[in-house]
Design an enzyme around this catalytic site. Structure first.
Site, short mmCIF file in Angstrom:
data_model
loop_
_atom_site.label_atom_id
_atom_site.label_comp_id
_atom_site.label_asym_id
_atom_site.label_seq_id
_atom_site.Cartn_x
_atom_site.Cartn_y
_atom_site.Cartn_z
N ASP A 214 -43.56 31.77 -34.34
CA ASP A 214 -44.19 31.35 -35.60
C ASP A 214 -43.71 29.94 -35.95
OD1 ASP A 214 -41.58 31.67 -36.40
OD2 ASP A 214 -41.93 33.47 -37.59
N ASP B 271 -43.45 20.43 -10.47
CA ASP B 271 -43.60 20.57 -9.01
C ASP B 271 -42.72 21.67 -8.44
OD1 ASP B 271 -41.09 19.50 -9.29
OD2 ASP B 271 -41.32 18.03 -7.68
N GLU C 218 -31.36 19.86 -7.58
CA GLU C 218 -31.67 19.52 -8.97
C GLU C 218 -31.10 20.57 -9.93
OE1 GLU C 218 -35.92 19.00 -9.78
OE2 GLU C 218 -35.52 19.97 -11.70
N ASP D 266 -34.01 29.84 -33.88
CA ASP D 266 -34.81 29.86 -35.10
C ASP D 266 -34.17 30.86 -36.05
OD1 ASP D 266 -36.78 29.70 -36.99
OD2 ASP D 266 -38.34 30.66 -35.77
N HIS E 268 -38.09 22.54 -18.16
CA HIS E 268 -37.11 21.96 -17.23
C HIS E 268 -37.74 21.60 -15.89
CE1 HIS E 268 -33.06 22.53 -19.26
NE2 HIS E 268 -33.95 22.85 -20.15
N SER F 152 -35.64 34.24 -37.54
CA SER F 152 -36.97 34.59 -36.99
C SER F 152 -37.00 34.36 -35.47
CB SER F 152 -38.03 33.73 -37.69
OG SER F 152 -39.28 33.92 -37.15
#
Ligand code: HEM
EC number: 1.11.1.7
Length: 339
Positions: A262, A84, A97, A254, A76, A257
């Site tokens: 992985d 920056d 932001e 995931d 992000h 997992s």
């Protein structure tokens, strides 16, 4: 006791050519010629990398979920105005932001600030917040079982934070063309898109990001409902975890997992078990399908392509997006505020 490091030590210029002395002083002052370099702080703040690593390790021991959050934080940071540290700025008026809803769920900013406080005590005004973000992400990868790799440093902190700049961030609703063009706009190709998105091998998403996918996708025959590409069994599973209107429950990105770094995320994407829409989109285009497949096969562990090495290289490429170096920008004293 905090170690003190000097930014400049009054180098004796006698006998040195003027040009050599100037570049030596620039090096001591932590100023580069505009390039990032591994070990940028080795003279100006030798404890920089170990301090960040120890803060990340301690934070991760207290709360392991902070590690994936730190990895996401670098994405992000880098995809908005470059790497920056602009994402760390707190606006107060809601115009910074970080106030953009594209940063929804972003965490770990206080860990970066904690490392910064320690580094300001050691080496005042030397180590940028942007570099702390990059180092913390690198350490987070290693501490979740991912590859260890060198991160070039020497970024300086930007002086602009604008809520609208974050509109450009990739979104869960983006199809493959939008994802590809947002990565390309940052100098990254389809392979980087797949490799970096595979960061979703660790961490979780809030049900907020699944609501449209599960309940509000425009259907080919009209009306709205679940994304028809989700396999029925998996759809039931997702719906049972994320009820309509549930924005807060979290589930692993995931499936099966979520705590281990992985390639299972890529196999999940290949097999239709992507949790968020943008991950599923990676299997909707020949170029990205080929990349997903190349790392999903068990044989790739032995004969390549080597996911861990390539992921690390892609992280370094992401960490170079739009960096502020040399005399530009500043080194913030406090990461959430411009100097
Ligand atoms: C391709 C575009 C991408 C999209 C649309 C996307 C979107 C998301 C979303 C919606 C979440 C859940 C956030 C939450 O609920 O807190 C998430 C989490 C995460 N993302 Fe991405 N992401 C993308 C690429 C990346 C990249 C390039 C990285 C890093 C290299 C990354 C690292 C992560 C990590 C580690 C998490 C888990 C965060 C946690 O557990 O707190 N993502 N992403």
């Amino acid at each position: 006791m905090a170690r003190r490091c000097s930014r400049s030590n009054g180098t004796n210029v006698t006998g040195l050519g003027l040009a050599m002395a100037a570049s030596w002083l620039l090096l001591l002052a932590g100023v580069s010629d505009g390039q990032l370099q591994v070990g940028f702080y080795s003279r100006t703040c030798p404890g920089a990398e170990s301090t960040v690593a120890s803060v990340v390790r301690q934070s991760g021991s207290a709360d392991p979920t902070i590690l994936p959050a730190l990895l996401r934080l670098q994405f992000h940071d880098c995809f908005v105005r470059g790497c920056d540290g602009s994402v760390l700025i707190k606006g107060g008026s809601g115009s910074a932001e970080v106030d953009n809803s594209k940063h929804q769920g972003l965490r770990g900013l206080e860990i970066i600030e904690g490392a910064k406080t320690q580094l300001e005590a050691q080496c005042p005004g030397v180590v940028s917040c942007a570099d702390i973000v990059a180092l913390a992400a690198r350490d987070a990868v290693a501490f979740t079982g991912g590859p260890s790799f060198d991160v070039p440093t020497g970024r300086r902190d930007g002086k602009v934070s604008n809520i609208r700049d974050a509109d450009a961030l990739p979104d869960v609703h983006d199809g493959i063309d939008a994802l590809r063009s947002k990565f390309r706009a940052n100098g990254l190709d389809e392979k980087d898109l797949v490799l970096l998105t595979a960061a979703h091998t660790v961490g979780t998403t809030a049900c907020f990001f699944l609501q449209d996918r599960l309940y509000n996708t425009p259907l080919p025959g009209g009306g709205r409902g679940a994304d028809p590409t989700i396999p029925p069994g998996f759809l039931s599973e997702l719906k049972s975890r994320c009820a309509p209107g549930d924005f807060n429950t979290r589930l692993p990105l995931d499936r099966g997992s979520g705590n281990v770094f992985d390639t299972s995320i890529l196999r999940n994407i290949r097999n239709g078990f992507a949790v968020i829409g943008s991950d599923a989109a990676l299997y909707n285009d020949t170029a990205t399908v080929d990349v997903v497949d190349s790392y999903s096969g068990l044989l790739s562990n032995f004969f390549g392509p080597y996911f861990r090495q390539d992921f690390a290289d892609a992280m370094v490429r992401m960490g170079s997006i739009g960096v502020v170096t040399g005399g530009a920008g500043e080194v913030r004293k406090v990461c959430s505020k411009f100097n």
